[in-house]
Design a protein around this motif. Structure first.
Motif, PDB file in Angstrom:
ATOM      1  N   PHE A 202       2.143  19.234  -4.250  1.00 52.63           N
ATOM      2  CA  PHE A 202       2.737  18.781  -5.507  1.00 52.63           C
ATOM      3  C   PHE A 202       4.252  18.616  -5.377  1.00 52.63           C
ATOM      4  N   SER A 203       4.870  19.482  -4.550  1.00 54.75           N
ATOM      5  CA  SER A 203       6.316  19.317  -4.327  1.00 54.75           C
ATOM      6  C   SER A 203       6.570  18.018  -3.573  1.00 54.75           C
ATOM      7  N   LEU A 204       5.635  17.654  -2.703  1.00 57.42           N
ATOM      8  CA  LEU A 204       5.738  16.366  -2.003  1.00 57.42           C
ATOM      9  C   LEU A 204       5.568  15.206  -2.991  1.00 57.42           C
ATOM     10  N   LEU A 205       4.624  15.381  -3.913  1.00 54.41           N
ATOM     11  CA  LEU A 205       4.419  14.357  -4.957  1.00 54.41           C
ATOM     12  C   LEU A 205       5.722  14.118  -5.733  1.00 54.41           C
ATOM     13  N   GLU A 206       6.396  15.216  -6.090  1.00 55.27           N
ATOM     14  CA  GLU A 206       7.626  15.061  -6.887  1.00 55.27           C
ATOM     15  C   GLU A 206       8.716  14.356  -6.101  1.00 55.27           C
ATOM     16  N   LYS A 207       8.762  14.690  -4.820  1.00 57.67           N
ATOM     17  CA  LYS A 207       9.749  14.042  -3.946  1.00 57.67           C
ATOM     18  C   LYS A 207       9.437  12.539  -3.822  1.00 57.67           C
ATOM     19  N   LEU A 208       8.159  12.221  -3.630  1.00 60.65           N
ATOM     20  CA  LEU A 208       7.756  10.822  -3.472  1.00 60.65           C
ATOM     21  C   LEU A 208       7.932  10.022  -4.764  1.00 60.65           C
ATOM     22  N   LYS A 209       7.748  10.714  -5.869  1.00 62.49           N
ATOM     23  CA  LYS A 209       7.932  10.080  -7.174  1.00 62.49           C
ATOM     24  C   LYS A 209       9.380   9.589  -7.298  1.00 62.49           C
ATOM     25  N   LYS A 210      10.314  10.427  -6.796  1.00 65.19           N
ATOM     26  CA  LYS A 210      11.732  10.050  -6.870  1.00 65.19           C
ATOM     27  C   LYS A 210      12.092   8.941  -5.895  1.00 65.19           C
ATOM     28  N   THR A 211      11.485   8.981  -4.705  1.00 70.53           N
ATOM     29  CA  THR A 211      11.890   7.995  -3.700  1.00 70.53           C
ATOM     30  C   THR A 211      11.139   6.674  -3.837  1.00 70.53           C
ATOM     31  N   THR A 212       9.894   6.708  -4.352  1.00 72.45           N
ATOM     32  CA  THR A 212       9.114   5.461  -4.410  1.00 72.45           C
ATOM     33  C   THR A 212       9.111   4.846  -5.813  1.00 72.45           C
ATOM     34  N   PHE A 213       9.505   5.627  -6.809  1.00 69.04           N
ATOM     35  CA  PHE A 213       9.483   5.185  -8.212  1.00 69.04           C
ATOM     36  C   PHE A 213       8.064   4.946  -8.742  1.00 69.04           C
ATOM     37  N   ILE A 214       7.059   5.409  -8.001  1.00 69.40           N
ATOM     38  CA  ILE A 214       5.687   5.342  -8.534  1.00 69.40           C
ATOM     39  C   ILE A 214       5.547   6.533  -9.501  1.00 69.40           C
ATOM     40  N   PRO A 215       5.042   6.299 -10.730  1.00 65.85           N
ATOM     41  CA  PRO A 215       4.953   7.409 -11.686  1.00 65.85           C
ATOM     42  C   PRO A 215       3.787   8.361 -11.369  1.00 65.85           C
ATOM     43  N   LEU A 216       3.919   9.062 -10.238  1.00 67.07           N
ATOM     44  CA  LEU A 216       2.846   9.960  -9.792  1.00 67.07           C
ATOM     45  C   LEU A 216       2.778  11.163 -10.714  1.00 67.07           C
ATOM     46  N   ASN A 217       1.567  11.640 -11.021  1.00 75.03           N
ATOM     47  CA  ASN A 217       1.558  12.891 -11.781  1.00 75.03           C
ATOM     48  C   ASN A 217       0.411  13.860 -11.580  1.00 75.03           C
ATOM     49  N   THR A 218      -0.680  13.455 -10.974  1.00 76.48           N
ATOM     50  CA  THR A 218      -1.731  14.460 -10.729  1.00 76.48           C
ATOM     51  C   THR A 218      -2.302  14.335  -9.325  1.00 76.48           C
ATOM     52  N   LEU A 219      -3.038  15.388  -8.946  1.00 74.94           N
ATOM     53  CA  LEU A 219      -3.666  15.427  -7.620  1.00 74.94           C
ATOM     54  C   LEU A 219      -5.179  15.472  -7.762  1.00 74.94           C
ATOM     55  N   GLU A 220      -5.832  14.906  -6.790  1.00 74.44           N
ATOM     56  CA  GLU A 220      -7.296  14.914  -6.715  1.00 74.44           C
ATOM     57  C   GLU A 220      -7.584  15.205  -5.239  1.00 74.44           C
ATOM     58  N   THR A 221      -8.271  16.286  -4.959  1.00 75.82           N
ATOM     59  CA  THR A 221      -8.341  16.755  -3.559  1.00 75.82           C
ATOM     60  C   THR A 221      -9.729  17.264  -3.187  1.00 75.82           C
ATOM     61  N   HIS A 222     -10.180  16.955  -1.999  1.00 77.47           N
ATOM     62  CA  HIS A 222     -11.408  17.585  -1.495  1.00 77.47           C
ATOM     63  C   HIS A 222     -11.297  17.944  -0.025  1.00 77.47           C
ATOM     64  N   TYR A 223     -12.031  18.987   0.340  1.00 71.73           N
ATOM     65  CA  TYR A 223     -12.218  19.283   1.755  1.00 71.73           C
ATOM     66  C   TYR A 223     -13.245  18.297   2.265  1.00 71.73           C
ATOM     67  N   SER A 224     -13.189  17.946   3.548  1.00 71.29           N
ATOM     68  CA  SER A 224     -14.316  17.175   4.068  1.00 71.29           C
ATOM     69  C   SER A 224     -14.653  17.539   5.503  1.00 71.29           C
ATOM     70  N   ILE A 225     -15.939  17.403   5.787  1.00 64.61           N
ATOM     71  CA  ILE A 225     -16.438  17.610   7.145  1.00 64.61           C
ATOM     72  C   ILE A 225     -17.292  16.397   7.510  1.00 64.61           C
ATOM     73  N   TYR A 226     -16.924  15.748   8.604  1.00 65.48           N
ATOM     74  CA  TYR A 226     -17.766  14.690   9.159  1.00 65.48           C
ATOM     75  C   TYR A 226     -18.618  15.347  10.236  1.00 65.48           C
ATOM     76  N   PRO A 227     -19.957  15.264  10.113  1.00 67.63           N
ATOM     77  CA  PRO A 227     -20.808  15.825  11.168  1.00 67.63           C
ATOM     78  C   PRO A 227     -20.750  14.913  12.392  1.00 67.63           C
ATOM     79  N   PRO A 228     -21.240  15.363  13.549  1.00 64.52           N
ATOM     80  CA  PRO A 228     -21.300  14.434  14.682  1.00 64.52           C
ATOM     81  C   PRO A 228     -22.046  13.169  14.262  1.00 64.52           C
ATOM     82  N   GLY A 229     -21.506  12.008  14.602  1.00 65.38           N
ATOM     83  CA  GLY A 229     -22.090  10.737  14.150  1.00 65.38           C
ATOM     84  C   GLY A 229     -21.503  10.276  12.822  1.00 65.38           C
ATOM     85  N   GLY A 230     -20.729  11.122  12.153  1.00 68.87           N
ATOM     86  CA  GLY A 230     -20.124  10.776  10.867  1.00 68.87           C
ATOM     87  C   GLY A 230     -19.014   9.757  11.031  1.00 68.87           C
TER      88      GLY A 230
END
Ligand code: OGA
Ligand code: NI
Length: 212
Positions: free
Chosen positions: A87-115
């Protein structure tokens, strides 16, 4: 050493993607990895779908991976470490890119062999809420020949490949969700990561869409 506050995001602006090698510390990566291994052991990851809300489909011919959504309203202590720092990165990027970023959506992921994950962009049709994609790789060892690379295509000329990125431990990849086509090549080893999106608020945002 440069602090993250002084970090430059020139490449993200110029080419639409950027790699940060040491954004999270070794200890932080160990925490995320241990939590992911525990979730895996308890069979908490589910087959990933393609698309949005009601139109979500299982499409193993397009995307073969397993995921676990982080609930922003009830993060574990480990997830708080991740969310606070990203989120601290989001705030930094919001200032440098001027994109009005405000929330996060996150998941862990595992690709099995063949994934793998076929070539795509991360925005859904008619929904521009996902703005910046981030992927933190959590693979202690990755060798040539293990596959599972992230292919990043050129923003202006998607015929051209910009980079073939190995999913190395601690590597954080950022790219513009709207314009960077990418794909995950078939992996030969189980491939671990934490993936998500910095979103901008949409007028008709469904407040439950980040909870899942
Ligand atoms: C995604 C994706 C890339 C990766 O989840 O949308 O493209 O390297 N992931 O895991
Ligand atoms: Ni993607």
């Amino acid at each position: 050493m440069k602090s993250h506050c002084e970090e430059s995001f020139r490449l993200l602006g110029q080419q639409g993607w950027q790699i940060l090698e040491n954004f999270f510390t070794e200890d932080e990566c160990q925490l995320f990895y241990s939590e992911l291994k525990a979730l895996e052991k308890e069979s908490r990851l589910k087959k990933a779908r393609v698309g949005k809300k009601d139109s979500k489909e299982l499409k193993p011919q397009v995307r073969l991976t397993q995921i676990y959504w982080i609930n922003n309203l009830k993060p574990t202590d480990v997830q708080k470490v991740f969310l606070n720092k990203i989120f601290s990165l989001l705030e930094k990027l919001k200032k440098t890119t001027f994109i009005p970023l405000n929330t996060l959506e996150t998941h862990y992921s595992i690709y099995p062999p063949g994934g793998f994950y076929d070539r795509h962009i991360d925005q859904f049709k008619g929904d521009t809420s996902r703005q910046i994609s981030f992927i933190l790789y959590l693979n202690p060892l990755w060798s040539n020949g293990d596959g599972g690379e992230l292919v990043i295509y050129n923003e202006k000329n998607p015929q051209k490949t910009d980079a073939v990125v190995t999913p190395q431990w601690g590597r954080l990849v950022l790219f513009l969700s709207e314009s960077i086509e990418h794909e995950v090549l078939p992996t030969r080893k189980r491939r671990y990561s934490l993936t998500g999106w910095m979103r901008r608020a949409e007028i008709q945002e469904d407040p439950l869409s980040i909870v899942r």
